[in-house]
Design a protein around this motif. Structure first.
Motif, PDB file in Angstrom:
ATOM      1  N   GLY A 271       0.900  -1.094   0.015  1.00 58.51           N
ATOM      2  CA  GLY A 271       0.168  -0.101  -0.029  1.00 58.51           C
ATOM      3  C   GLY A 271       0.930   1.240  -0.090  1.00 58.51           C
ATOM      4  N   ILE A 272       1.992   1.394   0.665  1.00 61.72           N
ATOM      5  CA  ILE A 272       2.921   2.360   0.773  1.00 61.72           C
ATOM      6  C   ILE A 272       3.530   2.672  -0.601  1.00 61.72           C
ATOM      7  CG2 ILE A 272       4.989   3.492   1.779  1.00 61.72           C
ATOM      8  CD1 ILE A 272       4.452   1.927   4.367  1.00 61.72           C
ATOM      9  N   GLY A 273       3.991   1.580  -1.237  1.00 66.51           N
ATOM     10  CA  GLY A 273       4.662   1.715  -2.507  1.00 66.51           C
ATOM     11  C   GLY A 273       3.518   2.098  -3.611  1.00 66.51           C
ATOM     12  N   LEU A 274       2.508   1.555  -3.569  1.00 72.52           N
ATOM     13  CA  LEU A 274       1.501   1.985  -4.441  1.00 72.52           C
ATOM     14  C   LEU A 274       1.070   3.331  -4.525  1.00 72.52           C
ATOM     15  CD1 LEU A 274      -0.792  -1.256  -4.916  1.00 72.52           C
ATOM     16  CD2 LEU A 274       1.110  -0.568  -6.391  1.00 72.52           C
ATOM     17  N   GLY A 275       1.264   3.742  -2.891  1.00 67.68           N
ATOM     18  CA  GLY A 275       0.668   5.254  -2.678  1.00 67.68           C
ATOM     19  C   GLY A 275       1.741   6.206  -3.529  1.00 67.68           C
ATOM     20  N   PHE A 276       2.865   5.749  -3.294  1.00 67.69           N
ATOM     21  CA  PHE A 276       3.759   6.709  -3.959  1.00 67.69           C
ATOM     22  C   PHE A 276       4.080   6.581  -5.521  1.00 67.69           C
ATOM     23  CE2 PHE A 276       5.731   6.819   0.488  1.00 67.69           C
ATOM     24  CZ  PHE A 276       6.201   8.308   0.584  1.00 67.69           C
ATOM     25  N   GLN A 277       3.322   5.624  -6.096  1.00 66.11           N
ATOM     26  CA  GLN A 277       3.248   5.498  -7.580  1.00 66.11           C
ATOM     27  C   GLN A 277       2.339   6.558  -7.779  1.00 66.11           C
ATOM     28  OE1 GLN A 277       2.547   1.608  -8.894  1.00 66.11           O
ATOM     29  NE2 GLN A 277       4.348   0.709  -8.137  1.00 66.11           N
ATOM     30  N   VAL A 278       1.137   6.799  -7.066  1.00 64.18           N
ATOM     31  CA  VAL A 278       0.169   7.700  -7.558  1.00 64.18           C
ATOM     32  C   VAL A 278       0.723   9.164  -7.391  1.00 64.18           C
ATOM     33  CG1 VAL A 278      -2.100   8.813  -7.080  1.00 64.18           C
ATOM     34  CG2 VAL A 278      -1.699   6.283  -7.012  1.00 64.18           C
ATOM     35  N   SER A 279       1.349   9.507  -6.143  1.00 61.53           N
ATOM     36  CA  SER A 279       2.011  10.721  -5.718  1.00 61.53           C
ATOM     37  C   SER A 279       2.523  10.916  -4.369  1.00 61.53           C
ATOM     38  CB  SER A 279       0.745  12.002  -5.754  1.00 61.53           C
ATOM     39  OG  SER A 279       0.050  11.866  -4.765  1.00 61.53           O
TER      40      SER A 279
ATOM     41  N   THR B  57       2.210  12.928  -2.101  1.00 60.72           N
ATOM     42  CA  THR B  57       1.207  13.294  -0.993  1.00 60.72           C
ATOM     43  C   THR B  57       0.381  12.122  -0.622  1.00 60.72           C
ATOM     44  OG1 THR B  57       0.827  15.332  -1.798  1.00 60.72           O
ATOM     45  CG2 THR B  57      -0.807  14.616  -0.392  1.00 60.72           C
ATOM     46  N   ILE B  58      -0.079  11.276  -1.378  1.00 63.31           N
ATOM     47  CA  ILE B  58      -0.868  10.009  -1.311  1.00 63.31           C
ATOM     48  C   ILE B  58      -0.123   8.925  -0.371  1.00 63.31           C
ATOM     49  CG2 ILE B  58      -2.240   8.230  -2.269  1.00 63.31           C
ATOM     50  CD1 ILE B  58      -3.742  10.750  -2.247  1.00 63.31           C
ATOM     51  N   GLY B  59       1.008   9.046  -1.037  1.00 64.85           N
ATOM     52  CA  GLY B  59       2.220   8.040  -0.375  1.00 64.85           C
ATOM     53  C   GLY B  59       2.528   8.274   1.080  1.00 64.85           C
ATOM     54  N   VAL B  60       2.611   9.713   1.400  1.00 64.58           N
ATOM     55  CA  VAL B  60       2.926   9.895   2.606  1.00 64.58           C
ATOM     56  C   VAL B  60       1.635   9.828   3.545  1.00 64.58           C
ATOM     57  CG1 VAL B  60       3.288  11.889   4.310  1.00 64.58           C
ATOM     58  CG2 VAL B  60       4.714  11.629   2.344  1.00 64.58           C
ATOM     59  N   ALA B  61       0.407  10.082   3.134  1.00 65.48           N
ATOM     60  CA  ALA B  61      -0.727   9.583   3.902  1.00 65.48           C
ATOM     61  C   ALA B  61      -1.006   8.258   4.107  1.00 65.48           C
ATOM     62  CB  ALA B  61      -2.038  10.254   3.073  1.00 65.48           C
ATOM     63  N   VAL B  62      -0.723   7.432   3.234  1.00 66.26           N
ATOM     64  CA  VAL B  62      -0.968   6.060   3.331  1.00 66.26           C
ATOM     65  C   VAL B  62      -0.052   5.636   4.345  1.00 66.26           C
ATOM     66  CG1 VAL B  62      -0.808   3.696   2.148  1.00 66.26           C
ATOM     67  CG2 VAL B  62      -1.882   5.577   0.811  1.00 66.26           C
ATOM     68  N   ALA B  63       1.198   5.782   4.065  1.00 64.36           N
ATOM     69  CA  ALA B  63       2.335   5.656   5.070  1.00 64.36           C
ATOM     70  C   ALA B  63       2.240   6.027   6.682  1.00 64.36           C
ATOM     71  CB  ALA B  63       3.726   6.038   4.679  1.00 64.36           C
ATOM     72  N   VAL B  64       1.602   7.160   6.879  1.00 64.18           N
ATOM     73  CA  VAL B  64       1.511   7.448   8.199  1.00 64.18           C
ATOM     74  C   VAL B  64       0.224   6.449   8.608  1.00 64.18           C
ATOM     75  CG1 VAL B  64       0.177   9.344   9.673  1.00 64.18           C
ATOM     76  CG2 VAL B  64       1.947   9.917   7.805  1.00 64.18           C
ATOM     77  N   ALA B  65      -0.846   6.169   7.866  1.00 62.96           N
ATOM     78  CA  ALA B  65      -1.837   5.386   8.448  1.00 62.96           C
ATOM     79  C   ALA B  65      -1.181   4.011   8.666  1.00 62.96           C
ATOM     80  CB  ALA B  65      -2.908   5.270   7.488  1.00 62.96           C
ATOM     81  N   VAL B  66      -0.111   3.646   7.933  1.00 60.26           N
ATOM     82  CA  VAL B  66       0.350   2.306   8.010  1.00 60.26           C
ATOM     83  C   VAL B  66       1.308   2.149   9.286  1.00 60.26           C
ATOM     84  CG1 VAL B  66       1.852   0.390   6.993  1.00 60.26           C
ATOM     85  CG2 VAL B  66       0.206   1.388   5.564  1.00 60.26           C
ATOM     86  N   ILE B  67       2.051   2.997   9.262  1.00 60.69           N
ATOM     87  CA  ILE B  67       3.027   3.177  10.624  1.00 60.69           C
ATOM     88  C   ILE B  67       2.087   3.201  11.967  1.00 60.69           C
ATOM     89  CG2 ILE B  67       4.593   4.541  11.663  1.00 60.69           C
ATOM     90  CD1 ILE B  67       5.574   5.407   8.877  1.00 60.69           C
ATOM     91  N   ALA B  68       0.998   3.925  11.819  1.00 59.41           N
ATOM     92  CA  ALA B  68       0.311   3.877  12.976  1.00 59.41           C
ATOM     93  C   ALA B  68      -0.382   2.717  13.651  1.00 59.41           C
ATOM     94  CB  ALA B  68      -0.978   5.309  12.861  1.00 59.41           C
ATOM     95  N   HIS B  69      -0.632   1.933  12.756  1.00 58.14           N
ATOM     96  CA  HIS B  69      -1.171   0.574  13.129  1.00 58.14           C
ATOM     97  C   HIS B  69      -0.175  -0.501  12.891  1.00 58.14           C
ATOM     98  CE1 HIS B  69      -2.472  -1.297   9.368  1.00 58.14           C
ATOM     99  NE2 HIS B  69      -2.993  -0.298   8.815  1.00 58.14           N
ATOM    100  N   ASP B  70       1.004  -0.298  12.451  1.00 55.97           N
ATOM    101  CA  ASP B  70       1.990  -1.586  12.532  1.00 55.97           C
ATOM    102  C   ASP B  70       2.532  -1.687  13.734  1.00 55.97           C
ATOM    103  OD1 ASP B  70       1.730  -2.223   9.833  1.00 55.97           O
ATOM    104  OD2 ASP B  70       3.502  -1.170   9.223  1.00 55.97           O
ATOM    105  N   PHE B  71       2.530  -0.616  14.682  1.00 55.81           N
ATOM    106  CA  PHE B  71       2.649  -0.768  16.001  1.00 55.81           C
ATOM    107  C   PHE B  71       1.892  -1.839  16.494  1.00 55.81           C
ATOM    108  CE2 PHE B  71       2.273   0.001  20.500  1.00 55.81           C
ATOM    109  CZ  PHE B  71       3.773   0.148  20.914  1.00 55.81           C
TER     110      PHE B  71
END
Length: 243
Positions: free
Chosen positions: A119-127, A129-143
């Motif tokens: 999801g992080i990688g595909l988000g950055f393929q879009v843009s 901004t989208i990549g950072v937003a997805v990454a923040v969500a992923v990191i928040a619940h990866d804990f």
């Protein structure tokens, strides 16, 4: 560069969550209660809204993703029960403590963590901004993912060594998933099916595995409160990211 940075951050947060569960294993029922709420929140406030957004944006039939959800739920249910049937004569069957169940559950979360990285990688393929937003969500619940993995392994009486190995796999999974997106692209239709399928996995783990385990030793209002707080935590995180 952004993909690598955020996937490495996810690695650190996943490992930290698992080590927290190991450190406070005497309070595992509270951790499990929180974990169940987190998984419920991830499905309700993160995965399913994304499924419906993808469906609306690309003119997809959301019923297919919901079918995938049911398949994921029933597949994990079948895998767990077919594993348990071989242990029907064991004295601890009623206690529902089987290392294989914890292992299967943890491996399902590892698979989910791989797709978090995707999801992080595909988000950055879009843009970016989208990549950072997805990454923040992923990191928040990866804990919480790391916490979930360790909690499930320990709750089903796996050894500390095996539990740490699974935690290591779960921690490295987002990195591997993110790097894999350098070599492929997923269509929106396939992504929606994937999201539905893993929503079913997570719902089963939360409702039929983690919550009963959390209340098997100590039934308390505090454990229920931790479940509510887990769901609320994900709700706040997703609202923050969207804002």
């Amino acid at each position: 560069m952004g993909v690598l940075f955020f996937s490495l951050t996810a690695f650190v947060f996943t490992a930290a969550g698992g080590l927290l569960a190991l450190r406070f294993r005497d309070h595992l029922h509270l951790i499990l209660g929180f974990t169940a709420g987190v998984l419920l929140g991830v499905v309700s406030f993160d995965i399913l809204p994304e499924v419906f957004a993808l469906s609306a944006e690309h003119g997809l039939d959301p019923t297919r993703a919901m079918i995938a959800l049911v398949v994921g739920f029933l597949l994990f249910h079948s895998a767990e029960k077919l594993t348990l049937i071989h242990h029907a004569q064991e004295e601890n069957y009623a206690e529902h403590h089987h290392p294989q169940v914890g292992l299967i559950s943890a491996l399902a979360l590892v698979g989910h963590s791989v797709m978090d990285g995707v999801g992080i990688g595909l988000g950055f393929q879009v843009s970016s901004t989208i990549g950072v937003a997805v990454a923040v969500a992923v990191i928040a619940h990866d804990f919480a993912d790391g916490l979930n993995t360790m909690s499930l392994m320990l709750a089903h009486r796996n050894s500390t060594r095996r539990s740490l190995v699974l935690l290591g796999l779960d921690a490295v999974a987002p990195l591997l998933g993110a790097l894999s997106t350098l070599f492929f692209e997923l269509s929106p239709g396939i992504l929606a099916l994937y999201l539905g399928f893993f929503a079913g996995f997570l719902l089963y783990i939360s409702a039929a595995d983690i919550l009963p385990e959390a209340h098997s030793q100590r039934r308390s209002a505090v454990t229920i409160l931790m479940t509510v707080l887990g769901a609320l935590f994900i709700f706040v995180v997703t609202r923050f990211v969207e804002g």
